[in-house]
Design a protein around this motif. Structure first.
Motif, PDB file in Angstrom:
ATOM      1  N   VAL A 170      38.878  33.109  64.395  1.00  0.00           N
ATOM      2  CA  VAL A 170      39.818  32.999  65.416  1.00  0.00           C
ATOM      3  C   VAL A 170      39.582  33.593  66.515  1.00  0.00           C
ATOM      4  O   VAL A 170      39.828  34.564  67.055  1.00  0.00           O
TER       5      VAL A 170
ATOM      6  N   SER B 167      59.718  40.351  63.009  1.00  0.00           N
ATOM      7  CA  SER B 167      59.626  39.239  63.857  1.00  0.00           C
ATOM      8  C   SER B 167      60.688  38.461  63.273  1.00  0.00           C
ATOM      9  O   SER B 167      60.988  37.957  62.417  1.00  0.00           O
TER      10      SER B 167
ATOM     11  N   ASP C 190      50.086  31.780  71.874  1.00  0.00           N
ATOM     12  CA  ASP C 190      51.452  31.869  71.799  1.00  0.00           C
ATOM     13  C   ASP C 190      52.362  31.487  72.741  1.00  0.00           C
ATOM     14  O   ASP C 190      52.346  32.191  73.818  1.00  0.00           O
TER      15      ASP C 190
ATOM     16  N   HIS D 220      54.453  29.018  68.370  1.00  0.00           N
ATOM     17  CA  HIS D 220      55.438  29.462  69.208  1.00  0.00           C
ATOM     18  C   HIS D 220      56.168  30.680  68.352  1.00  0.00           C
ATOM     19  O   HIS D 220      57.169  31.117  69.050  1.00  0.00           O
ATOM     20  N   ALA D 221      55.589  31.118  67.376  1.00  0.00           N
ATOM     21  CA  ALA D 221      55.982  32.327  66.780  1.00  0.00           C
ATOM     22  C   ALA D 221      54.769  33.237  66.516  1.00  0.00           C
ATOM     23  O   ALA D 221      53.838  32.692  66.063  1.00  0.00           O
ATOM     24  N   GLY D 222      54.908  34.673  66.685  1.00  0.00           N
ATOM     25  CA  GLY D 222      53.854  35.479  66.534  1.00  0.00           C
ATOM     26  C   GLY D 222      53.450  35.701  64.997  1.00  0.00           C
ATOM     27  O   GLY D 222      52.233  35.698  64.762  1.00  0.00           O
ATOM     28  N   GLY D 223      54.653  36.073  64.306  1.00  0.00           N
ATOM     29  CA  GLY D 223      54.383  36.398  62.824  1.00  0.00           C
ATOM     30  C   GLY D 223      53.472  35.473  62.098  1.00  0.00           C
ATOM     31  O   GLY D 223      52.353  35.812  61.373  1.00  0.00           O
ATOM     32  N   PRO D 224      53.793  34.233  61.833  1.00  0.00           N
ATOM     33  CA  PRO D 224      52.839  33.353  61.212  1.00  0.00           C
ATOM     34  C   PRO D 224      51.190  33.296  61.825  1.00  0.00           C
ATOM     35  O   PRO D 224      50.676  33.078  60.770  1.00  0.00           O
ATOM     36  N   ALA D 225      51.161  33.382  62.919  1.00  0.00           N
ATOM     37  CA  ALA D 225      50.105  33.281  63.554  1.00  0.00           C
ATOM     38  C   ALA D 225      49.098  34.504  63.257  1.00  0.00           C
ATOM     39  O   ALA D 225      48.113  34.309  62.813  1.00  0.00           O
ATOM     40  N   VAL D 226      49.804  35.602  63.019  1.00  0.00           N
ATOM     41  CA  VAL D 226      49.169  36.837  62.756  1.00  0.00           C
ATOM     42  C   VAL D 226      48.770  36.753  61.099  1.00  0.00           C
ATOM     43  O   VAL D 226      47.562  36.846  60.643  1.00  0.00           O
TER      44      VAL D 226
ATOM     45  N   SER E 118      50.685  33.905  75.863  1.00  0.00           N
ATOM     46  CA  SER E 118      49.354  34.656  75.778  1.00  0.00           C
ATOM     47  C   SER E 118      48.395  33.447  75.311  1.00  0.00           C
ATOM     48  O   SER E 118      48.718  32.672  74.396  1.00  0.00           O
TER      49      SER E 118
ATOM     50  N   HIS F  78      50.630  40.215  69.691  1.00  0.00           N
ATOM     51  CA  HIS F  78      52.210  39.883  69.724  1.00  0.00           C
ATOM     52  C   HIS F  78      53.112  41.042  69.744  1.00  0.00           C
ATOM     53  O   HIS F  78      53.950  40.901  70.337  1.00  0.00           O
TER      54      HIS F  78
ATOM     55  N   THR G   7      59.842  34.791  62.123  1.00  0.00           N
ATOM     56  CA  THR G   7      59.219  35.055  60.721  1.00  0.00           C
ATOM     57  C   THR G   7      60.352  35.226  59.466  1.00  0.00           C
ATOM     58  O   THR G   7      60.214  34.631  58.627  1.00  0.00           O
TER      59      THR G   7
ATOM     60  N   THR H  40      46.001  34.169  60.805  1.00  0.00           N
ATOM     61  CA  THR H  40      44.614  34.809  61.323  1.00  0.00           C
ATOM     62  C   THR H  40      43.969  35.687  60.207  1.00  0.00           C
ATOM     63  O   THR H  40      42.694  35.406  59.879  1.00  0.00           O
TER      64      THR H  40
ATOM     65  N   GLY I 251      57.992  25.425  64.033  1.00  0.00           N
ATOM     66  CA  GLY I 251      59.316  25.434  63.321  1.00  0.00           C
ATOM     67  C   GLY I 251      60.355  25.498  64.436  1.00  0.00           C
ATOM     68  O   GLY I 251      60.346  24.999  65.695  1.00  0.00           O
TER      69      GLY I 251
ATOM     70  N   ARG J  64      43.981  42.044  65.886  1.00  0.00           N
ATOM     71  CA  ARG J  64      43.763  41.916  66.918  1.00  0.00           C
ATOM     72  C   ARG J  64      45.204  41.016  67.601  1.00  0.00           C
ATOM     73  O   ARG J  64      46.004  41.381  68.354  1.00  0.00           O
TER      74      ARG J  64
ATOM     75  N   PHE K 172      61.615  31.878  58.848  1.00  0.00           N
ATOM     76  CA  PHE K 172      60.557  30.827  58.285  1.00  0.00           C
ATOM     77  C   PHE K 172      60.639  31.398  56.583  1.00  0.00           C
ATOM     78  O   PHE K 172      60.227  30.817  55.786  1.00  0.00           O
TER      79      PHE K 172
ATOM     80  N   HIS L  62      38.370  34.604  70.356  1.00  0.00           N
ATOM     81  CA  HIS L  62      39.068  34.921  71.755  1.00  0.00           C
ATOM     82  C   HIS L  62      38.514  33.931  72.599  1.00  0.00           C
ATOM     83  O   HIS L  62      37.660  33.314  72.631  1.00  0.00           O
TER      84      HIS L  62
ATOM     85  N   GLU M 142      54.766  44.158  61.328  1.00  0.00           N
ATOM     86  CA  GLU M 142      53.323  44.010  62.067  1.00  0.00           C
ATOM     87  C   GLU M 142      52.911  45.357  62.438  1.00  0.00           C
ATOM     88  O   GLU M 142      51.646  45.444  62.772  1.00  0.00           O
TER      89      GLU M 142
ATOM     90  N   TYR N 125      59.055  42.344  56.429  1.00  0.00           N
ATOM     91  CA  TYR N 125      57.898  41.778  57.167  1.00  0.00           C
ATOM     92  C   TYR N 125      57.663  42.876  58.280  1.00  0.00           C
ATOM     93  O   TYR N 125      58.537  43.058  59.178  1.00  0.00           O
TER      94      TYR N 125
ATOM     95  N   ASN O 144      44.150  33.744  71.830  1.00  0.00           N
ATOM     96  CA  ASN O 144      44.049  33.178  70.545  1.00  0.00           C
ATOM     97  C   ASN O 144      44.392  34.151  69.684  1.00  0.00           C
ATOM     98  O   ASN O 144      43.563  35.162  69.377  1.00  0.00           O
ATOM     99  N   PRO O 145      45.349  34.054  68.796  1.00  0.00           N
ATOM    100  CA  PRO O 145      46.535  33.028  68.754  1.00  0.00           C
ATOM    101  C   PRO O 145      46.943  32.659  70.126  1.00  0.00           C
ATOM    102  O   PRO O 145      47.181  33.595  71.092  1.00  0.00           O
TER     103      PRO O 145
END
Lengths: 689, 689
Positions: free
Chosen positions: A330, B163, A356, A311-317, A350, B260, B166, A320, A388, B255, B169, A332, B220, B218, A353-354
């Motif tokens: 990861v 973010s 989000d 539910h949050a972009g940063g940690p997903a990036v 989106s 994001h 982030t 990845t 989180g 990507r 977190f 597509h 991106e 932080y 993948n990730p």
């Protein structure tokens, strides 16, 4: 030599039990009482009659028969006490907490005490943990004098540690994440049993229903590598997973470990080779060990494609990046099902993948996403859920959904719950259900990749290629210590079935000219005698005619220590090398790599423990940094990998037949797509091996 | 464009303030109230008259003048509200929490809203944070709608995040360790101000007394690399320390980051080069960022020699490994003072480093050890103290001593307190004194090494070697787009003062034979025309006579696209390369490395951002994996490093004079101890650059 009396005693005595719970003898008793030990509990202490509410005997002689003795008295009194208990009280298991034995450098008396204790216990077929340890925790008794006592679960982790404090600190790292344990063994001085023996016991008594499947080891000194290898790989073949820290992996660390345990540490290359052969996941810190253990506690990841649900972009990036660096993917996600899923999420989400689903994503949406990934996205092998809270509302419902889905999903789900302060209550409830949290997504990413890429254990029975054992033994038995002669090397390579370049040894100028013509120009000439031939200008490549061959012969014979000149046809191919060295206790390490700067500058060498399977040899080759050169780059011819792998296992077969070889170096070994051929080799023999 | 009204407003209005604290407009108001905002606090909400005890206006039009507006209403209402406040209420600062603007792909309306908002605010010289952000925290007001709100301290860390989640977190990771913050900025869509502008503001208003010295970023998407470089390095030169995560460092991560933030991420090589030039410590995870920030919060380590002081052997060994892998040292300690210290410790202790004072070690002994290390062991630059507890007794006294010694010691002391469960109370008290705990020794070891080996920022004014600018401009201005001719390349290299091999271009066989003789055999011949000369068999080395030169000329002229043949004397040396490529927004990246497999297989390339100082070039060379070859191995001649470094900075000088060069590749560049000479080069020009 672990027995039932150690694991599940009917009675326990704390020798040196105390009312002072700031002392080991007091604290271990308190831990036993707090842990509700079900059997009979006794205490001895010459100064007390009642200790922590338990009747106290003034002397061990007054005790009834007792299964397990926990000893917390001064070192000098331990030998007699052990002997008495073993002989008169039918005591078959001992945990000696006391220090002051062989661990203190120069303490000769302590060493003798320790020897006497082991003898007394061996005489009655008893088992001994320690001395100088924090004790053990089993489902039946908390026989440690330390905290924390972790939550026990049948399918939690078994922790075996060569250092008591480190065991405590590993548990400290695991508890906040929800990691559970099934047993803890601190082996202290390993006077009778070390990490290896505990693992052996776990292997021999393994029961899929009731035994822990996860073993965590902390080791500073591998005393019995073959025992460790045998039982670790056996356990893994039975379905267990093992992670281990072997501290002392750098030169400075080896020195530090030696000063801590008093033992000389093994070479790190050998440790690495052992772990790979056994299938043990090697870790370098407590946090990493806990992350890997936490990965073990989930379903197994069967492929390398991960879906990140966040539910949050940063940690997903960041995740990845970490997965990608570790070699996981990861991929597509698209297609009809993906579009369908996207419509069920909030605008702006989106699913490529990730996945989000935004800060406004709900528990139900998370459930839907997990269902789609589990059932409809066939290119995904496992998923990581990051959820989180920004602290607007409680998220119990999300973690409840997550727990429920983790029960039913076919693919593994790894939860990253980063709000360990703001969502403390929710994370605590999640953990209380037996779940584990990965608070940092990147640590999870690295651990997951590490587990995924740790090889399966090598086969139990390794079938080596056949070699001419008779010839090999003849050469070895008729050779003195030291470096083998060129003729001997040729015989050994031929007997081991290792292809070598045709060659001839000239002792006269006339022979040199004749042999060079016969072998066919261009040829290479090398001095016979000096060890480092290049350093003394004793190697000449690409000699194209008979005159030059004669001139070079004359020049070379003048080089110090030169007795003859070796002539070979000049071959083309990639310069490889294969070698071996003997590592005390571990046996022979087989090495491979590319020659030249790859060894000397980049240390690009892979090692495996002999005997080596063909599969292991193939993996060693594939894991070289310069593997691309072996595959062939930019139109240049590569190397026949199968032939290279075969050469490596033939080196292993040679060493099994001739363990007296303590050093073997085929360098260069020339490889092209057709063949792999030894051009030069050096072999050193030690008959004491 | 940050102003006083944003940082220290006299009055704040929450537009869309609510009684429902599960909504951003409710929560941000609650956080302001809980944070005891000292100024006037207003709320607007058409449906309420009193919100959380504060008088509520139904419309912004009814408000008195107000410095800062925090906006939490639907996107479509934001532009008019902002315009009204800016024009009629003298509002100079805006924090827009609302989402629904440019961050949603394809939301054209949202993009227009965002543009209108920025215009309204720019018109009054106002400042804008957001939209689509969590807000900011300054010592004066908690204008975020999220939790956790960290403990603020003047000398805590400033966190600037691209973010919002982030940022939350990251704070979650920092709090349990005791890390404090001085301010938090979440920039959201960065419509007016991004991470770069916040950093600029911090640089321009830096005050050694009252500004934070530690910045955590932080990021991106680096939109303004030159602004980031300028102000990050300026802050570091003023004494600050900066650590940053730039997520999207792998291809898959780039990507993910693009999906994001919607922006195209920069090449990771450019990011690395920028960070190194600025002196920013690059991190890859929240935990690592927190570890590095925690290192920053201690005295600076001035040398690489560490003493490890521990009451437990295991963690000390793991830490030794980690420090050693990171390039720090744990040197042996001995001598009179060491013996003296040993006598003050319990029997069995060791002081050789790690200094192990055993499980029975006391607070006083710890104090004594720290004093010795600080005052008497001159070969030590800093110390790490590991002290947990087995749980026998409380260890408040130890941590009190530790805190006291940390105040007075001249050398930095980093505390590792691993018993975060068992010694929770003691660790909490230690932290409450403003101290920070490193719960994992290995994470500390890596972070410490990373900080120590991050270079100083490059000088503010870089003096490049002089080049013949006139000639360079003439060549560039008279050249079409695309690849430059060999003659043009020669002119540019000469004008830039880059040594090159003498050469001649032959268009006839007779010329080829003549030039080859004049240059002196052996020579090298290369086709002119084809780009990848080797691939078309267009390079022949070591031509030793006139006949072969003639034959090869005939053969080469038949190769597709070949217009002539270049002839050079055959030189010997190590194959190097130097190059450059243009990276949008960042400018030119200057590259260096060894040629051949080192680039192609091992990707052993270092990059720096132009303009490049000689010192930066030297460091690029030293950091190559194959640096040993440049130093010379096993009797082979190495490379003149100064000449190599000079060539690299001359490439930089050439590019400063000719920014139209978008690609430059000198390969091979041959180097020996005497000279470094360009043998072949390729230059591509784009006049739009």
């Amino acid at each position: 030599m672990i027995n039932k009396e150690l694991i599940d005693p009917k009675s326990i005595v704390v020798v040196g039990g105390s009312n002072n719970i700031q002392k080991p003898g007091g604290k271990v008793l308190k831990n036993l009482i707090d842990g509700n030990f079900k059997g009979d509990l006794y205490v001895t202490n010459p100064k007390e009659t009642l200790v922590q509410g338990i009747k106290c005997y003034q002397s061990p002689a007054e005790l009834p028969d007792v299964d397990l003795a926990i000893i917390a008295i001064a070192a000098q009194y331990v030998p007699a006490t052990v002997e008495l208990l073993a002989q008169l009280k039918n005591t078959k298991a001992f945990i000696i907490l006391s220090a002051g034995f062989s661990e203190v450098e120069g303490n000769e008396e302590g060493k003798i005490f320790e020897k006497e204790i082991v003898e007394s216990i061996n005489n009655v077929n008893g088992s001994l943990i320690g001395p100088n340890c924090i004790g053990i925790i089993t489902p039946n008794h908390n026989s440690v004098f330390t905290l924390p006592i972790p939550k026990l679960a049948v399918k939690g982790c078994s922790l075996i540690s060569g250092s008591g404090a480190t065991a405590c600190f590993i548990i400290e790292s695991g508890i906040p994440k929800g990691l559970t344990f099934s047993s803890v063994f601190s082996v202290g001085n390993s006077a009778q049993m070390g990490v290896e023996e505990i693992l052996k016991f776990m292997d021999e008594t393994y029961d899929p229903e009731n035994s822990a499947d996860i073993k965590l080891l902390y080791i500073e000194n591998i005393d019995k590598p073959q025992m460790l290898l045998k039982h670790a790989s056996s356990l893994i073949r039975k379905g267990c997973e093992i992670a281990a820290i072997k501290a002392g992996s750098s030169e400075a660390g080896i020195r530090a470990a030696s000063s801590h345990t008093g033992a000389l540490a093994s070479s790190d290359l050998a440790v690495d080779a052992l772990f790979r052969k056994a299938g043990i996941v090697r870790c370098y810190s407590r946090e990493e060990l806990i992350s890997v253990a936490s990965v073990f506690m989930h379903k197994r990841l069967k492929g390398k494609n991960i879906a990140i649900i966040s539910h949050a972009g940063g940690p997903a990036v960041m995740l990845t990046d970490a997965l990608s660096k570790g070699g996981l993917e990861v991929p597509h996600i698209d297609g009809l099902a993906a579009n369908e899923l996207l419509e069920k999420l909030n605008p702006g989400s989106s699913v490529g993948n990730p996945i989000d689903f935004l800060a406004t994503g709900t528990a139900e949406q998370l459930g839907t996403i997990i269902d789609y990934v589990d059932e409809k996205f066939d290119n995904i092998d496992g998923m990581i859920v990051i959820f989180g809270t920004p602290g607007l509302y409680k998220i119990f419902d999300v973690y409840e959904f997550l727990d429920k889905k983790m029960k039913t999903a076919k693919k593994p789900i790894y939860p990253v719950l980063p709000s360990i302060e703001t969502a403390k209550d929710e994370v605590t409830e999640f953990i209380s259900k037996g779940r584990i949290n990965f608070p940092d997504e990147v640590a999870l990413g690295y651990a997951l990749a590490k587990v995924f890429y740790t090889p399966e254990p090598a086969p139990e029975k390794i079938v080596l290629p056949e070699v001419n054992r008779k010839t090999i033994r003849k050469v070895i038995d008729n050779t003195n210590e030291g470096y083998l002669s060129p003729a001997g090397i040729q015989e050994l390579l031929d007997a081991a079935g290792i292809s070598r370049v045709s060659e001839a040894i000239a002792k006269t100028k006339a022979d040199a000219e004749k042999f060079a013509s016969e072998l066919g120009f261009p040829v290479v000439m090398k001095v016979v005698g000096p060890i480092h031939k290049s350093d003394v200008d004793g190697v000449v490549l690409d000699i194209i005619d008979i005159e030059t061959a004669g001139e070079e012969f004359d020049r070379m014979m003048k080089i110090k220590d030169t007795s003859a000149v070796l002539i070979q046809p000049m071959l083309s191919g990639v310069e490889l090398f294969a070698g071996a060295k003997y590592e005390p206790k571990f046996g022979h390490l087989i090495l491979c790599g590319l020659g030249g700067i790859f060894i000397e500058v980049l240390k690009d060498v892979k090692a495996g423990l002999s005997p080596l399977s063909l599969e292991e040899a193939r993996n060693m080759i594939k894991n070289l940094s310069a593997y691309k050169i072996i595959k062939g780059i930019r139109g240049q011819e590569g190397v026949n990998e199968e032939k290279f792998a075969e050469t490596i296992v033939r080196v292993s077969a040679l060493l099994e037949a001739a363990p007296e070889i303590i050093e073997l170096d085929i360098n260069p070994l020339l490889g092209n797509m057709e063949k792999v051929v030894a051009v030069d080799a050096r072999i050193r023999i030690n008959h004491k091996n």
